[in-house]
Structure formats: C-alpha cells, structure tokens
Design a protein around this motif. Structure first.
Motif, mmCIF file in Angstrom:
data_model
loop_
_atom_site.group_PDB
_atom_site.id
_atom_site.type_symbol
_atom_site.label_atom_id
_atom_site.label_comp_id
_atom_site.label_asym_id
_atom_site.label_seq_id
_atom_site.Cartn_x
_atom_site.Cartn_y
_atom_site.Cartn_z
ATOM 1 N N TYR A 73 0.622 -1.126 -0.001
ATOM 2 C CA TYR A 73 -0.026 -0.093 0.152
ATOM 3 C C TYR A 73 0.682 1.390 -0.056
ATOM 4 N N PHE A 87 -14.187 -6.064 -5.851
ATOM 5 C CA PHE A 87 -14.788 -6.341 -4.668
ATOM 6 C C PHE A 87 -16.165 -6.474 -4.892
ATOM 7 N N HIS A 89 -18.818 -6.861 -3.134
ATOM 8 C CA HIS A 89 -20.044 -6.172 -2.500
ATOM 9 C C HIS A 89 -20.196 -4.696 -2.747
ATOM 10 N N LEU A 90 -19.300 -4.196 -3.792
ATOM 11 C CA LEU A 90 -19.422 -2.911 -4.007
ATOM 12 C C LEU A 90 -19.495 -2.553 -5.548
ATOM 13 N N PHE A 98 -12.386 3.263 -4.971
ATOM 14 C CA PHE A 98 -11.585 2.592 -3.693
ATOM 15 C C PHE A 98 -10.431 3.399 -3.322
ATOM 16 N N ARG A 102 -9.014 5.692 -0.315
ATOM 17 C CA ARG A 102 -8.032 5.524 0.286
ATOM 18 C C ARG A 102 -6.985 6.976 0.523
ATOM 19 N N ARG A 146 -10.149 0.280 -12.348
ATOM 20 C CA ARG A 146 -9.661 0.563 -11.014
ATOM 21 C C ARG A 146 -8.322 0.688 -10.826
ATOM 22 N N ALA B 178 -7.133 -4.622 -2.527
ATOM 23 C CA ALA B 178 -7.209 -3.568 -1.618
ATOM 24 C C ALA B 178 -5.774 -2.902 -1.440
ATOM 25 N N ALA B 183 -4.928 0.535 0.487
ATOM 26 C CA ALA B 183 -5.530 0.286 2.039
ATOM 27 C C ALA B 183 -4.465 -0.455 2.707
ATOM 28 N N VAL B 187 -7.334 -1.183 7.049
ATOM 29 C CA VAL B 187 -8.518 -0.954 6.402
ATOM 30 C C VAL B 187 -9.024 -1.708 5.457
ATOM 31 N N LYS B 191 -12.670 -2.938 5.427
ATOM 32 C CA LYS B 191 -13.718 -2.319 4.020
ATOM 33 C C LYS B 191 -13.835 -3.441 3.005
ATOM 34 N N VAL B 192 -13.037 -4.476 3.297
ATOM 35 C CA VAL B 192 -13.320 -5.571 2.157
ATOM 36 C C VAL B 192 -13.604 -6.929 2.689
ATOM 37 N N PRO B 195 -17.108 -7.155 5.171
ATOM 38 C CA PRO B 195 -18.361 -7.062 4.368
ATOM 39 C C PRO B 195 -18.501 -8.236 3.886
#
Ligand SMILES: Nc1ncnc2c1ncn2[C@@H]1O[C@H](COP(=O)(O)OP(=O)(O)OP(=O)(O)O)[C@@H](O)[C@H]1O
Ligand SMILES: [Mg+2]
Lengths: 352, 276
Positions: A73, A87, A89-90, A98, A102, A146, B178, B183, B187, B191-192, B195
């Motif tokens: 990251y 993702f 769920h998004l 995303f 961040r 993305r 992520a 992230a 995080v 966030k991932v 959920p």
C-alpha cells in the motif's frame, strides 16, 4: 530514468528457487512483457514488484525509490489480477473509487475521476451495477479502470486476458494496447501466450524455469534468439545440427550441407531457420543456399499450409506458406522440389 | 443387467430417504413432544391428555425464578456473544492470514473448550474467580460478567469454526487488490474482508447466543445463591416437581431460539454459511 528496476532479485520457496537472479529495467511509458511457460516464475516476479511477496535477495526500485521493504500500500502500483479480484460487495463505481477514497480525495474529485476512468474503458453506463451482474469482459475493464484511476507509477497485469474467449481476447488486446499508448503508462504484463506478448510488448522478457533467457524487442527475439528455448518459444523454428565454418559465414550440417547464414557464434551447434523464411521452388535456381528436397507431408491449416521437406537422409525442415501460394503448385508427397534459404534469417544457435 | 442396476438405484434412493426421514424425526420429535406437553390440561404427565389448556404458561409468571432466570440468561448470552465475536474475529484473521510460530497450538487452545468437559471449565473458572476476588476484592463470582466470561469460552470454538471457514473462503487476491490500492491491512480487513464474511459472523453470533442461552453446567458453578439462569431455574424446578410448567418454559426457550434462527435466515442463508 527507469520506472521499475529489478536488481538481482531472487525468490526462494524453501529449497526451490522460483526466481533466479533477475535484473531488468522498465522504461517510462514502456510495455514490458514477462513471457514464459507455466510455473516459470512470472507471477512471482510480478508479486515481488507489487509487494505481495518479499524478495529473498536483491532489490526492487520504482521511480528510483527502493521499495524492496515497502508494503504494497506504499508502492503506488496498479494491479490487474487474472481473476480481476473485484470487490463483490461494491458497485462498479465504488470499486473504481476505492483507491481514491484511500487517498482521501474529495467527493467531487472522486466522481470526476471515476467517471473519466469508466468512460475510458467504455463502462460509464454500468457504474451502478454490482460486479456479479457483469460479463467477464466488462469485469476485466472495471479491474483496469480501478487500477488506472489511482495514476499508478506502474501498471501490473497478470494474464489479464486469459479468462476471456478467443474473439474477445483479440479485441481487448487491441483496446488495452491503445489505452496504454494513449496514457503512456509504464506497464508490466505477464503472459504465457506468445501471440499476446508479440502483439502487445515493446520489449519481451523470456523466462524459463526461474531464469531470464533473453530480453529484447519482439523483432530481436524472433530474428536473433539467443538459445534454443527462446527460438522455439517465440514462433516456430527449424533446428539443423552442425557447426559453423571458421569465419562464421557458413554453417555445415551433420550431413555436410553448407548453408550461408547471417550470424553464428563460434560455439553454435545448430542452425535455426524460421518456417516462413524458406522459399519453395519447382526448378533449380542460381544463387546461394538452394538445395534439392523431397516433399514428405503437406498439411492445410486454413490460411496457411505446412509442408515437411526432406533435405537429406537425416534432415527435414518444416516450411509454412500462405495457402494461396501453395495451392497452384499441387505439391504432393514424394515430389522433388528445391528450397532456397534466406541467409539473413538463418541463425546459428549456441547450446543453453 | 439394466433391470439390476435400476433395482439397486431404487434401493439406494429408498434407503437414503428412510435415513433422512429417520434423522429428521429423531431431531424434531423431542421438540414437538415438548410443545405438545406444554398444552396438556392435566398436572400429572400422562398420555393421552385429559384436555388442553394454557394454564402452564400463566403458571410461569407466578414463578419468579423463571422470569429473573430468563433475563439473566438473555443478558449473559448477549454479552457473551458480543465479546466472543470481538475475541474470535481478530483471532480468526491471525489464524488464516498469517503464519506464526505456535499457530497450531493457538488453534488447539481456542478449540479446547469443545474437548474439556464444561463442568471442569466451570469448576476451574470458579476457583480462579475466587482467587481473583481474594486478590483484588472485586466481585466476580455471581456477577453477570463472571457468567459471561465462562460462556465466552464455550462460544469461542463455534464462532472460530464459522469465521475461519468464511475467511478461508474469501479470495485472497481481493484483499491484495485493496492493499495495492492503498489500503493498510486494517483498512482492507474492515472495508473488504469484513463485509464479505458478514454472513459467517451473523451465523457465529447466532450459534454463540444459542450455546450460551442453553448452557447449564458452567452457569451452575458460577452463580451465587439467589442468582439464576433459565436452564438452572428449570433444573431446580424439576428437582421437586414435574408438571407441564417445565414444558411451557422449554417451549418459550425453543421459541426464542427459533425466532433467532428465522430472523437470521432472512438476512443470511444459514445453510450455505454453515456448509462452508
Ligand atoms: N507460495 C509458494 N510456495 C511454494 N512454491 C511456490 C509458491 N508460489 C509459487 N511457487 C512456485 O514457484 C514457481 C513459479 O510460480 P509462478 O506462480 O510465479 O509461476 P507462473 O510463471 O506465474 O506460472 P503460470 O503461468 O502457471 O501462472 C512454481 O513452480 C510454483 O510452484
Ligand atoms: Mg502465474
């Protein structure tokens, strides 16, 4: 300055050396392809650049900064995974947003940049869909958007096309190349598909069992492969065993044919000739490198035809020709013909 | 030949059907019986019933210990469920997302409440609590917290199972995506991953609640005179009287748990989550 530099990077899994002493540089805006058979270490290399896997030795630099010990990251890389890894769920919009969230971008900036990224991959109408409501090709484009939206220093793609069907793969390949050149984004692409590598890469890195075999442009690798692995992995090739003459301008085969060739290292033990570099003649012709041959097999492959020709008792070559060039001749097995080898495309190859 | 295989195929299907039906009856019969008994009119349990009535349900309210036991059980179960998840979720992350020395031992430790008899857990907790009280002067034995600590122990194996199974089911590359997008691991988890394992956590909460709400052995050793949970109240009532009041209390217990299951199932597909 190079955007990405690998300096003598190795990766060991226990006793197993998956990546053996890789050094390479990726220039600004360049698309570099890591090409090699399954299990040769391509993904491992990419993961070390992204920071998901620690290098066992050597260092990784991105824009001159040593990131060898930085977590993923803090590397600012854009990664597109083979399975896209959206993702679930998004929404499409939130998937793309995303990375910006961040980075604590403002809401208006997020909306603007996500919209721009989605229209770049022609997905703006689907922004509110969930990933499971998208086709494979659409998911792939979301993954690209993305990764691009964060303006990464380098875009890392691990076989991004392998889950698409053949027709779509061709279109998406063109589209990705267009995008990459438009945005001039430094990119490393992993694939085991040589067509994909040749058509997309500015330069190719051919890898076999954890070792770099050769780095070069598609033309260089095709014309002057450094070893038999590269020669046979990039396109088709005929190999005829023998040794070069003292001055290197001739290659003398086991059965005594002397073939004029472009270049030949003094320790070459075989001569590589590309199947399409051999000309077929019905009658003997003047000039160098014309040899009699016998047709053994003729195979029609749609747009091309493939012929197996016997040069001597122990030597055969495969020749490919456009089907339209073969049909009028009605070549049949057993027929006597002549071949002419273009010296410029006959290359001596040293053993590995 | 063909007839033969058909015959075996049919036999196989019938055997399977009988086995499923048998198991089902075996599981449902006691519950059905309890519900039925709770409506019997007669005081001495005997078949067939002399008539039906709701008097045993009103009888419950005359018995103070059932009411206070119910509230204590509910309080302890909610507390144990919440705290249990706060402990097991990070532990499950550690177990599935990193390699560390003593990982196996850690896992065995967390699963051990399944192996150690509950009565032993209760006894050793009681002794530790007494020592603790002597040292600090804080009352633990007989407090809701003391009970909850004991119950957390026995809920841990259940929620560990469910949450780790769900974590293993999450595609690692989604978490890596992520990370690459900036992230931090925390995080990315919030966030991932969370959920994505949400259904597993709901199921874990439900199982924890059920295990705690119905627990008798650990509670027995940790309550003080005058304090009671619902299962203890039932046991104590049974010691001097057997009448359908017990059936009515059990029916209410079954209803509470059943409602929990139904509500949960509306949000997450329990069958799917537990199968993982
Ligand atoms: N975590 C790991 N532990 C042990 N060995 C590993 C691990 N990851 C990869 N390897 C081994 O390292 C070698 C290189 O793996 P890698 O995934 O980089 O191959 P690849 O070139 O991407 O292959 P493919 O085209 O099949 O994806 C393989 O032999 C693989 O078995
Ligand atoms: Mg791979």
């Amino acid at each position: 300055m190079a955007t990405v530099t690998l300096d003598r990077v190795s990766k060991r899994f226990g006793e197993f050396l998956a990546v053996d002493d890789f050094s390479l540089e990726v220039a600004e805006g360049e698309l570099l392809v890591l090409l090699g058979p399954s299990g040769c270490g391509k993904t491992t290399t990419l993961r070390m650049i992204a920071g998901f896997t620690d290098a066992s030795a050597g260092s990784v630099r991105i824009r001159g900064r040593d990131v060898t010990h930085e977590p993923p990251y803090r590397r600012n890389t854009g990664v597109v995974f083979q399975n896209y890894a959206l993702f679930p769920h998004l929404t499409v919009f939130e998937n793309v947003a995303f990375g910006l969230r961040r980075r604590r971008a403002s809401e208006s900036e997020i909306v603007e940049r996500v919209d721009r990224a989605l229209s770049l991959v022609k997905l703006d109408p689907l922004a509110q869909r969930m990933p499971r409501q998208l086709s494979g090709g659409q998911q792939q484009r979301v993954a690209v958007a993305r990764a691009l939206v964060i303006e990464p220093d380098v875009l890392l793609l691990d076989e991004p096309l392998s889950n698409l069907d053949a027709k779509l793969r061709h279109d998406v390949r063109q589209e990705m190349r267009r995008l990459q050149q438009l945005l001039k984004i430094t990119t490393i692409l992993v694939t085991h598909d040589q067509d994909e590598a040749m058509s997309m890469g500015d330069r190719l890195v051919v890898i076999n069992s954890g070792r770099i075999q050769q780095i070069g442009s598609p033309q260089e690798l095709y014309r002057t492969p450094r070893n038999p692995f590269v020669a046979s992995f990039i396109g088709q090739a005929n190999f005829i065993e023998g040794a070069p003459s003292r001055d290197g301008s001739l290659f003398v085969t086991r059965s005594g044919l002397s073939i004029a060739c472009a270049s030949s290292p003094s320790n070459a033990n075989s001569l590589m000739i590309r199947p399409e570099a051999i000309e077929l003649l019905d009658a003997p012709a003047a000039g160098a490198n014309v040899f009699p041959a016998t047709v053994e097999v003729v195979t029609y492959l749609g747009s091309t035809s493939e012929l197996i020709l016997r040069l001597t008792d122990s030597e055969t070559v495969i020749v490919t020709k456009p089907a339209s060039a073969v049909a009028p001749h009605h070549w049949m097995p057993g027929q006597r013909v002549f071949v002419r080898v273009d010296p410029a495309s006959a290359v001596g190859i040293a053993p590995m | 030949m063909v007839r033969g295989t058909r015959f075996w195929e049919r036999l196989r299907r019938i055997t399977f059907g009988v086995a499923v039906a048998g198991t089902f009856v075996f599981m449902v019969l006691p519950i059905a019986l309890v519900l039925w008994l709770s409506f019997f009119g007669n005081e001495i349990l005997s078949l067939p019933p002399e008539g039906y009535s709701l008097r045993w349900y009103s009888e419950i309210f005359a018995q103070r210990q059932f009411i206070s036991g119910f509230w204590t059980s509910l309080e302890v179960a909610l507390l144990a469920t919440a705290c249990g998840l706060l402990v097991t979720t990070p532990a499950s992350f550690a177990l599935t997302r990193s390699q560390f020395r003593g990982r196996e031992a850690f896992l065995q430790l967390l699963m051990s409440p399944l192996i150690v008899p509950a009565i032993v857990i209760g006894a050793s907790l009681y002794m530790s609590f007494v020592e603790f009280e002597v040292l600090t002067g804080l009352p633990v034995v007989g407090s809701v917290w003391g009970l909850a600590i004991g119950h957390i122990l026995i809920t841990i194996p259940w929620s560990m199972r469910l949450i780790t199974a769900n974590l293993i089911g999450v595609d690692r590359s989604v978490e890596e995506a992520a990370l690459s997008l900036g992230a931090s691991p925390l995080v990315a988890a919030l966030k991932v991953t969370l959920p994505l394992i949400w259904p597993g956590m709901v199921a874990a909460a439900l199982f924890s609640f059920v295990v705690s709400f119905g627990n008798l052995e650990i509670s027995l050793l940790l309550v003080t005179p005058g304090q009671t949970t619902l299962p203890i109240a039932i046991l104590q009532y049974l010691q001097w009287k057997i009448d359908p009041t017990i059936a009515a209390v059990s029916a209410i217990q079954i209803a509470v748990i059943g409602t929990g299951l139904l509500i949960t199932d509306r949000f997450v597909n329990l069958a799917k989550v537990v199968q993982r």
